[in-house]
Design a protein around this motif. Structure first.
Motif, PDB file in Angstrom:
ATOM      1  N   VAL A 265      -2.332   7.313   9.238  1.00 22.61           N
ATOM      2  CA  VAL A 265      -1.584   6.802   8.138  1.00 22.61           C
ATOM      3  C   VAL A 265      -2.334   5.248   7.970  1.00 22.61           C
ATOM      4  CG1 VAL A 265       0.185   6.098   6.711  1.00 22.61           C
ATOM      5  CG2 VAL A 265       0.505   8.395   7.828  1.00 22.61           C
ATOM      6  N   ILE A 266      -2.243   4.557   8.826  1.00 20.84           N
ATOM      7  CA  ILE A 266      -2.316   3.238   8.910  1.00 20.84           C
ATOM      8  C   ILE A 266      -4.017   2.959   8.629  1.00 20.84           C
ATOM      9  CG2 ILE A 266      -2.609   0.882   9.980  1.00 20.84           C
ATOM     10  CD1 ILE A 266       0.248   1.976  11.296  1.00 20.84           C
ATOM     11  N   TYR A 267      -4.858   3.831   9.454  1.00 23.44           N
ATOM     12  CA  TYR A 267      -6.205   3.748   9.475  1.00 23.44           C
ATOM     13  C   TYR A 267      -6.760   3.988   8.208  1.00 23.44           C
ATOM     14  CZ  TYR A 267     -11.111   4.910  10.426  1.00 23.44           C
ATOM     15  OH  TYR A 267     -12.495   4.809  10.351  1.00 23.44           O
ATOM     16  N   GLY A 268      -6.293   5.127   7.656  1.00 26.22           N
ATOM     17  CA  GLY A 268      -6.553   6.048   6.213  1.00 26.22           C
ATOM     18  C   GLY A 268      -6.374   4.701   5.179  1.00 26.22           C
ATOM     19  N   SER A 269      -5.141   3.999   5.152  1.00 26.02           N
ATOM     20  CA  SER A 269      -4.854   3.220   4.308  1.00 26.02           C
ATOM     21  C   SER A 269      -5.955   1.850   4.462  1.00 26.02           C
ATOM     22  CB  SER A 269      -3.530   2.506   4.493  1.00 26.02           C
ATOM     23  OG  SER A 269      -3.227   1.411   3.906  1.00 26.02           O
ATOM     24  N   LEU A 270      -6.282   1.459   5.491  1.00 24.08           N
ATOM     25  CA  LEU A 270      -6.981   0.330   5.813  1.00 24.08           C
ATOM     26  C   LEU A 270      -8.430   0.670   5.449  1.00 24.08           C
ATOM     27  CD1 LEU A 270      -5.761  -1.042   9.235  1.00 24.08           C
ATOM     28  CD2 LEU A 270      -5.110  -2.121   6.906  1.00 24.08           C
ATOM     29  N   ALA A 271      -8.936   1.762   5.928  1.00 24.92           N
ATOM     30  CA  ALA A 271     -10.529   2.122   5.858  1.00 24.92           C
ATOM     31  C   ALA A 271     -10.737   2.938   4.509  1.00 24.92           C
ATOM     32  CB  ALA A 271     -10.807   3.023   7.137  1.00 24.92           C
ATOM     33  N   ASN A 272      -9.494   3.220   3.879  1.00 26.04           N
ATOM     34  CA  ASN A 272      -9.869   3.642   2.544  1.00 26.04           C
ATOM     35  C   ASN A 272     -10.163   5.204   2.958  1.00 26.04           C
ATOM     36  OD1 ASN A 272      -9.265   3.484  -0.029  1.00 26.04           O
ATOM     37  ND2 ASN A 272     -10.703   1.975  -0.780  1.00 26.04           N
ATOM     38  N   VAL A 273      -9.800   5.782   3.521  1.00 27.28           N
ATOM     39  CA  VAL A 273     -10.214   7.326   3.937  1.00 27.28           C
ATOM     40  C   VAL A 273      -9.043   8.191   3.810  1.00 27.28           C
ATOM     41  CG1 VAL A 273     -10.639   8.610   6.072  1.00 27.28           C
ATOM     42  CG2 VAL A 273     -11.862   6.377   5.656  1.00 27.28           C
ATOM     43  N   SER A 274      -9.366   9.501   3.228  1.00 25.38           N
ATOM     44  CA  SER A 274      -8.319  10.241   3.074  1.00 25.38           C
ATOM     45  C   SER A 274      -7.474  10.865   4.165  1.00 25.38           C
ATOM     46  CB  SER A 274      -8.890  11.659   2.677  1.00 25.38           C
ATOM     47  OG  SER A 274      -7.904  12.794   2.856  1.00 25.38           O
ATOM     48  N   VAL A 275      -6.102  10.434   4.076  1.00 24.61           N
ATOM     49  CA  VAL A 275      -5.167  10.620   5.426  1.00 24.61           C
ATOM     50  C   VAL A 275      -5.034  12.197   5.521  1.00 24.61           C
ATOM     51  CG1 VAL A 275      -2.682  10.418   5.932  1.00 24.61           C
ATOM     52  CG2 VAL A 275      -3.940   8.462   4.692  1.00 24.61           C
TER      53      VAL A 275
ATOM     54  N   SER B  33       0.973  -1.048  -0.161  1.00 26.91           N
ATOM     55  CA  SER B  33      -0.090   0.159  -0.051  1.00 26.91           C
ATOM     56  C   SER B  33       0.912   1.401   0.041  1.00 26.91           C
ATOM     57  CB  SER B  33      -0.926  -0.031   1.253  1.00 26.91           C
ATOM     58  OG  SER B  33      -1.269   1.238   1.402  1.00 26.91           O
ATOM     59  N   PHE B  34       0.700   1.899  -0.934  1.00 24.66           N
ATOM     60  CA  PHE B  34       1.640   3.387  -1.073  1.00 24.66           C
ATOM     61  C   PHE B  34       1.573   4.027   0.059  1.00 24.66           C
ATOM     62  CE2 PHE B  34       2.874   7.281  -2.983  1.00 24.66           C
ATOM     63  CZ  PHE B  34       4.400   6.961  -3.584  1.00 24.66           C
ATOM     64  N   PRO B  35       0.263   4.478   0.664  1.00 23.75           N
ATOM     65  CA  PRO B  35       0.194   5.572   1.791  1.00 23.75           C
ATOM     66  C   PRO B  35       0.909   5.101   2.852  1.00 23.75           C
ATOM     67  CG  PRO B  35      -1.881   5.161   0.972  1.00 23.75           C
ATOM     68  CD  PRO B  35      -1.241   4.117   0.243  1.00 23.75           C
ATOM     69  N   LEU B  36       1.110   3.568   2.936  1.00 27.49           N
ATOM     70  CA  LEU B  36       1.961   3.229   4.125  1.00 27.49           C
ATOM     71  C   LEU B  36       3.464   3.494   4.170  1.00 27.49           C
ATOM     72  CD1 LEU B  36       0.334  -0.561   4.508  1.00 27.49           C
ATOM     73  CD2 LEU B  36       0.069   1.520   6.198  1.00 27.49           C
ATOM     74  N   LEU B  37       3.979   3.829   3.032  1.00 26.37           N
ATOM     75  CA  LEU B  37       5.252   4.357   2.697  1.00 26.37           C
ATOM     76  C   LEU B  37       5.704   5.358   3.477  1.00 26.37           C
ATOM     77  CD1 LEU B  37       5.874   3.796  -0.737  1.00 26.37           C
ATOM     78  CD2 LEU B  37       7.683   2.845   1.019  1.00 26.37           C
ATOM     79  N   ALA B  38       4.664   6.081   4.070  1.00 28.11           N
ATOM     80  CA  ALA B  38       4.870   7.251   5.062  1.00 28.11           C
ATOM     81  C   ALA B  38       5.391   6.807   6.316  1.00 28.11           C
ATOM     82  CB  ALA B  38       3.574   8.081   5.291  1.00 28.11           C
ATOM     83  N   ILE B  39       4.984   5.703   6.798  1.00 27.07           N
ATOM     84  CA  ILE B  39       5.397   5.261   8.177  1.00 27.07           C
ATOM     85  C   ILE B  39       6.991   5.170   8.465  1.00 27.07           C
ATOM     86  CG2 ILE B  39       5.469   3.124   9.841  1.00 27.07           C
ATOM     87  CD1 ILE B  39       2.913   2.380   8.347  1.00 27.07           C
TER      88      ILE B  39
END
Lengths: 432, 168
Positions: free
Chosen positions: A158-168, A54-60
């Protein structure tokens, strides 16, 4: 019965000391084997690999790297100095400084543990030297560090947004008012304690040349939240890219501006950041097949029915959900709760009309409170180890702060506008 | 023999360490370049997301292997620490057995998955096997550590723990 076996089995394995990633993976393997047979286990591999893509998780990794670079490169010390300059003079000044410094640090780092371990060292040392009791300093440091992941940027968001498909971005905005309320709540408790115990006032620091020099020196550090959040909300960078920018900026500050970061320290900082990233990402990867199993077995639907058989009143359901997450957070690591609870609870929240962004704030705030509740409050352990104050001593001091945080949690839960007005005002729509 | 095992263990530790460092630096450079390139008109970098996926997957599984080796995966020690010695022994054996099962599944089923995958990446046209290999390769080495860990647990020797806090 099958559902209960899966969920109770998972919690039992975790509580009996099986690593969380292994417990999640093992329950998924056992359920797949039992439900279909070993041939389904290639899906297990497919899901576990997909969990890392998941690309958004790269923020971690980059928010972790930024936090570690700030702690080593002197940025953290400058944040503390500025907070001291602003409110150090009032009664219990350094205690207020502790909370304010965490608020400032929260705008740069997305991790409570980075706050407790980095800023905590500076805060506890300063408070001890000023005559504060070590247990008071340690407790306040642990509690104030929980503001970090509520104010943006935030690794749990970031994790929640990625899992729930919600805008970070929407989640980051939604965390601002609750984060500030947490800070105000903790400062109110500090003010009461300061008055009752006659805590010392900090040394007066009027606008002297020394004070102005401290402020000028800290300005580049204070610019970081504007750089990160301005970049995201200005549409210039994604949250992932903002994390990279934050890490680059923290490096430039530490290496070239404050000159406290040596080239020789870099491999260790990068290795530690990568190691911490793997700690979180391996749980997320192992949770991906577990989430798949939950959905295949229709467990969220069954729990939805069970919840509505208890009550159909949204306020009662919200109260039950808060209580369940809070109890789980006392025993299980926060990221794991986020991953386990979200697929089960989000459908329930959507059914009663709770915005997923609002629910994100509620669940992360619960998890943050869990970080400072015994017996498995991670921040308590971190602060106990850096301050040499025992866990039982910290726990005894904890209750007024916990009550303040729970009051903020209830306020956030039952007044959705506190979380949602800012994302709405800036054009992030409601997702239902 | 023990010297050879010790040598192999140190090699795995160093391999994971430098692998993780290179993956993270690679991601940093790629994503940083993407931000910069976006500001330059008529210039774009294509296919970088495929390399990003490769690096992130290897970062995750090499890092997990390092944590596995150090017994540093996040776990709740509360009940185990409070339990009497025989129960603690039982928990230790059970934990290592579950870890071995999990690691073997990653290795064996991951290997099967590689056989069937046969994909190529859309832009670079590279064999996706190198991407998926991160799962069975790390799983195979984890299995060796877990088999040793299980034997040690049965013999009553608990592994050294270097558990680190989580990152909420």
């Amino acid at each position: 019965m099958f559902i209960a076996t899966i969920l109770i089995g998972l919690c039992t394995l975790i509580l009996f000391g099986v690593p969380i990633a292994v417990a999640l993976g093992f329950v998924a393997i056992a359920t797949m084997w039992y439900a279909v047979g070993p041939e389904l286990l290639t899906i297990f591999i497919q899901r576990i690999y997909a969990g890392t893509t998941s690309f958004p998780l790269l923020a971690i990794p980059f928010f972790i790297l930024a936090g570690n670079l700030m702690n080593t490169g002197g940025t953290t010390q400058r944040i503390f100095d500025v907070a001291h300059l602003i409110i150090g003079r009032i009664r219990g000044g350094l205690a207020h400084v502790n909370v304010l410094a965490s608020l400032l640090f929260a705008g740069m780092s997305g991790s409570a543990v980075a706050d407790a371990a980095g800023l905590g060292v500076v805060e506890i040392k300063a408070m001890k030297e000023a005559g504060y009791k070590p247990r008071f300093a340690a407790t306040l440091t642990a509690v104030s560090s929980t503001i970090g992941p509520i104010l943006p940027p935030s690794i749990p968001f970031v994790i929640y947004g990625s899992l729930a498909n919600v805008s970070v971005g929407a989640l980051f905005l939604a965390g601002i008012v609750p984060g500030l309320l947490m800070g105000l709540g903790l400062m109110a408790v500090v003010a009461v304690i300061a008055k009752r115990k006659g805590l010392p006032r900090g040394e007066a620091r009027p606008l002297t040349p020394v004070a102005l020099r401290i402020l000028a020196f800290a300005l580049p550090a204070l610019a970081m939240p504007f750089l990160v959040l301005g970049g995201i909300f200005g549409g210039i960078v994604t949250p992932t890219e903002a994390a990279v920018v934050a890490a680059a900026y923290a490096f430039i500050l530490g290496r070239f501006f404050y000159r406290e970061l040596a080239w020789s320290q870099l491999p260790e900082i990068v290795w530690e950041s990568g190691r911490q990233t793997a700690q979180v990402m391996f749980i997320i990867a192992a949770a991906a097949p577990f989430g798949w199993v939950l959905i295949q077995q229709r467990i969220p639907n069954a729990l939805l029915d069970a919840m509505f058989s208890l009550s159909s009143e949204p306020w009662v359901i919200l109260l039950i959900v808060n209580a369940v997450i809070l109890v789980l957070a006392m025993f299980i690591e926060g990221i794991a709760i986020l991953i386990i609870a979200f697929p089960v609870l989000l459908p329930i929240m959507l059914q009663i009309g709770v915005d997923p962004v609002h629910f994100g704030v509620i669940i992360v705030l619960n998890i943050m409170i869990g970080l400072v509740t015994p017996p498995v409050g991670l921040c308590l352990y971190v602060v106990s180890s850096i301050s040499n104050v025992s866990l039982s001593e910290i726990t005894r001091e904890l209750w007024p702060y916990l009550l303040a945080l729970i009051a903020v949690l209830l306020l956030i839960t039952y007044v959705p506008a506190l979380s949602l007005w800012l994302p709405h005002a800036l054009g992030y729509g409601v997702v239902r | 023999m023990m010297a050879l095992v010790d040598h192999a263990d140190r090699f795995v530790g160093q391999f994971c360490r430098w692998g993780v460092i290179l993956c993270l630096l690679g991601l940093f450079i790629l994503l940083g370049t993407a931000v910069i390139v976006r500001t330059i008109p008529f210039v774009s970098i294509s296919g970088y997301d495929e390399i990003v996926e490769f690096l992130f997957a290897w970062l995750t599984f090499l890092g997990a292997l390092a944590l596995w080796r150090e017994n540093g995966l996040y776990r709740v020690m509360l009940i185990e620490a409070a339990a009497p010695a025989p129960i603690r022994w039982l928990f230790g054996v059970m934990t290592q057995a579950l870890m071995l099962t999990f690691a073997l599944t990653l290795a064996v089923k991951g290997h099967e998955f590689l056989q069937y995958a046969g994909e190529r990446t859309p832009f670079l046209g590279a064999d996706k096997t190198w991407w998926y290999l991160s799962v069975p390769a790390s799983g195979a080495i984890m299995s060796i550590y877990s088999a040793i860990g299980l034997a040690r647990a049965i013999l009553g020797r608990s592994p050294q723990s270097s558990a680190t806090p989580g990152l909420d």
